[in-house]
Design an enzyme around this catalytic site. Structure first.
Site, PDB file in Angstrom:
ATOM      1  N   ASP A   1       0.832  -1.205   0.000  1.00  0.00           N
ATOM      2  CA  ASP A   1       0.000   0.000   0.000  1.00  0.00           C
ATOM      3  C   ASP A   1       0.869   1.259   0.000  1.00  0.00           C
ATOM      4  O   ASP A   1       1.883   1.327   0.715  1.00  0.00           O
ATOM      5  CB  ASP A   1      -0.869  -0.028   1.263  1.00  0.00           C
ATOM      6  CG  ASP A   1      -1.885   1.095   1.294  1.00  0.00           C
ATOM      7  OD1 ASP A   1      -2.870   1.003   0.550  1.00  0.00           O
ATOM      8  OD2 ASP A   1      -1.693   2.069   2.056  1.00  0.00           O
TER       9      ASP A   1
ATOM     10  N   GLU B   1       1.714  -0.473  -4.987  1.00  0.00           N
ATOM     11  CA  GLU B   1       0.743   0.576  -5.327  1.00  0.00           C
ATOM     12  C   GLU B   1       1.531   1.869  -5.475  1.00  0.00           C
ATOM     13  O   GLU B   1       1.897   2.511  -4.489  1.00  0.00           O
ATOM     14  CB  GLU B   1      -0.315   0.735  -4.225  1.00  0.00           C
ATOM     15  CG  GLU B   1      -1.430   1.666  -4.681  1.00  0.00           C
ATOM     16  CD  GLU B   1      -2.109   2.464  -3.592  1.00  0.00           C
ATOM     17  OE1 GLU B   1      -3.173   3.044  -3.858  1.00  0.00           O
ATOM     18  OE2 GLU B   1      -1.571   2.553  -2.461  1.00  0.00           O
TER      19      GLU B   1
HETATM   20  C1  GLC Z   1      -4.127   3.181  -0.604  1.00  0.00           C
HETATM   21  C2  GLC Z   1      -5.390   2.368  -0.534  1.00  0.00           C
HETATM   22  C3  GLC Z   1      -6.494   3.244  -0.047  1.00  0.00           C
HETATM   23  C4  GLC Z   1      -6.141   3.769   1.313  1.00  0.00           C
HETATM   24  C5  GLC Z   1      -4.790   4.474   1.302  1.00  0.00           C
HETATM   25  C6  GLC Z   1      -4.279   4.666   2.692  1.00  0.00           C
HETATM   26  O1  GLC Z   1      -4.204   4.168  -1.552  1.00  0.00           O
HETATM   27  O2  GLC Z   1      -5.651   1.773  -1.766  1.00  0.00           O
HETATM   28  O3  GLC Z   1      -7.728   2.582  -0.013  1.00  0.00           O
HETATM   29  O4  GLC Z   1      -7.115   4.670   1.751  1.00  0.00           O
HETATM   30  O5  GLC Z   1      -3.816   3.706   0.637  1.00  0.00           O
HETATM   31  O6  GLC Z   1      -3.881   3.446   3.248  1.00  0.00           O
END
Ligand code: GLC
Length: 555
Positions: A217, A271
């Site tokens: 994440d 991500e």
């Molecule tokens: C990422 C996740 C999202 C979350 C953020 C904070 O972007 O996909 O859903 O709110 O991280 O953890």
């Protein structure tokens, strides 16, 4: 929709260890997938019951959004214990069973790791609040005195990604702590060796339990400028104070060594939201992450030229690091494709999300179908977010007092938030909860009336449904009708994208309003919409075999 399976040879053999290079990964948002105990919240027992559905859909792996104990200030992305399961979802033993059962069906499991921040109810943060300024407990986070004469202003001007200041003042002694997301998600300090050690241990914990990989994440945010410099409008590569800093790469090199130490090497998926393709690709060097989400493709408007540039850009960026591109149309953070593609501006960007934008859902669904077959035909791996395969639209009329997402709350309602793409899946029946929960249960987010035709049961009966298209497309994709063939564009005019993979396979997408005739002699493997007298109409994708005249007679 036409499907010609007999014409396709068996799937090309890829090395088992490299399964992630062309995998289809299905994102399970547990809270909204299936509720076995009738409390209105999805759970692991619900997922286990539905594993045959996922097998039949034809996915290679499941990625679970965080399933750990969490106060749910950000739907599980605020974790209070990284080595357990939230009681609303089930138990650790059930998670282990789920991982094993899925594997028996040929489906691997990827878990979500959140290394940028923890929950404010994580023992580390509770200890930090209880400890004094300057203590080792506080060093695991970013505690700082405030600015201004009495320290009553935040230490600097950094803004939270969810809106408002990225700093909140701790009770008592007046220090402030950093949170790039909600105040309930304090950021960890990655200059602390203990933070590294803890996360490396968490990786091993899940890898030892059979997880085939992790989704990381907010992977480009972990490292901060210790000087807390202000953001500058045009900072150079690696100079932003909290995004894409060069020191991040060492963290992922260490993680890669851990992943590679397993007999079946584990996989790291990042991500990473970065507009700079070259900086993005640096995370995918051979000793770092295996893949990362292609958000440029996700955000790309449904226009031939823009799509072509996005695909070219992705392929060009990945080639030098020998990483596969990923093709992503949706996830739990973005507007559902059927809705997005039904708008005049069909791009996606968090900044421009507004509720109440006029939307033509029929057109959006047609384009989403074409986009799905396009994504399935491109070289690399593909992600499918639960409900995408049903063509669920964004739910936009959630009453204010039922909304859960901090994005909605912290933007003062300017941003509609992400609840609309997180509505519980409709499985069967003609009224809520559509088989998601026991009849009569109230689901954690309400499902709309009018989803009877979008249930798994209804779509399974309908050969023209989005689900039937996904099943057929993924079944064909598994057989790799392109063999190991290389990707190349075929000249096709401004409104059409056409590319070949190898000698025999062509994918053809018509974005324009004029129907386009197919090459004579081409065999149609699958089409996202019915053809009009052999011509491909607007917003339609077709997969063709032998379309280049190189069939039997042409060789
Ligand atoms: C990422 C996740 C999202 C979350 C953020 C904070 O972007 O996909 O859903 O709110 O991280 O953890």
């Amino acid at each position: 929709m036409e499907v010609r399976e007999a014409a396709v040879e068996g799937r090309s053999s890829s090395r088992a260890e490299q399964w992630w290079r062309d995998a289809v990964v299905y994102q399970v948002y547990v809270r909204s997938f299936a509720d076995a105990n009738g409390d209105g919240i999805g759970d692991l027992a619900g997922v286990r019951e539905r594993l045959p559905y996922l097998r039949d859909l034809g996915v290679d792996a499941l990625w679970f959004s965080p399933w750990y104990p969490s106060p749910m200030a950000d739907s599980g992305y605020d974790i209070s214990d990284y080595r357990s399961i939230d009681p609303a979802f089930g138990t650790l033993a059930e998670a282990e069973q789920l991982i094993a059962e899925a594997r028996v069906l040929g489906i691997r499991t990827i878990v979500d790791i959140v290394p940028n921040h923890v929950s404010d109810q994580h023992p580390w943060f509770e200890a930090a609040l209880a400890a004094a300024p300057g203590s080792p407990e506080r060093e695991r986070f970013w505690f700082r005195p405030g600015s201004g004469a009495d320290g009553s202003s935040p230490p600097n001007g950094w803004q939270s990604i969810f809106g408002g200041s990225a700093w909140t003042r701790a009770n008592g002694d007046g220090e402030w702590y950093l949170h790039l997301f909600a105040p309930e998600q304090p950021d960890l300090n990655w200059t602390e060796p203990e933070v590294w050690a803890e996360h490396e241990d968490v990786l091993r914990f899940w890898f030892d339990r059979g997880a085939a990989g992790v989704r990381i994440d907010s992977a480009a945010l972990l490292v901060k400028d210790p000087a807390l410099a202000e953001e500058r409008p045009h900072s150079g590569p690696g100079e932003h104070p909290f995004t894409d800093r060069d020191d991040l790469h060492e963290i992922y090199r260490r993680w890669r060594a851990i992943a590679d130490s397993y007999d079946e090497p584990r996989v790291l998926v990042g991500e990473i939201w970065l507009p700079d393709a070259e900086r993005f690709a640096r995370y995918l060097r051979p000793d770092e992450l295996h893949t990362a989400f292609n958000f440029d493709f996700l955000g790309c408007p449904w226009e031939a030229d823009r799509m072509r540039r996005s695909i070219d850009g992705a392929l060009a960026a990945h080639a030098p690091v020998d990483a596969p591109a990923t093709w992503v149309l949706s996830n739990h953070d973005v507007t559902r494709p059927v809705t997005r593609y039904g708008r005049a501006d069909s791009s996606f960007a968090f900044e421009s999300k507004r509720a109440g934008t006029p939307t033509d859902l029929e057109r959006g669904a047609r384009r989403a179908r074409a986009a799905a077959l396009l994504a399935m035909a491109l070289p690399g791996s593909m992600y499918v977010y639960q409900g995408e395969e049903l063509g669920l639209p964004e739910v936009e009329d959630i009453p204010h007092d039922r909304r859960q997402d901090p994005m909605w709350l912290r933007s003062g309602g300017v941003d509609p938030g992400r609840d609309g793409c997180r509505i519980p899946i409709p499985w069967s029946g003609d009224h809520p909860p559509y088989g998601f929960s026991a009849d009569g249960a109230r689901t954690w987010l309400d499902q709309p009336d009018g989803w009877a035709a979008l249930t798994v049961a209804a779509e399974s009966e309908d050969p023209a449904s989005m689900l039937s298209l996904y099943r057929a497309g993924l079944r064909l994709r598994r057989k790799a009708p392109w063999g190991g063939g290389a990707f190349r564009w075929i000249p096709s005019g401004d409104e059409v994208l056409a590319f070949a993979r190898g000698e025999d396979f062509v994918c053809f997408v018509n974005f324009g309003s004029e129907p386009v005739a197919l090459p004579p002699g081409a065999e149609i493997l699958i089409a996202s919409n019915d053809l009009e007298g052999g011509a491909v109409s607007q917003d339609t994708t077709v997969w063709l075999l032998n379309p280049l005249g190189q069939g039997e007679e042409g060789r």
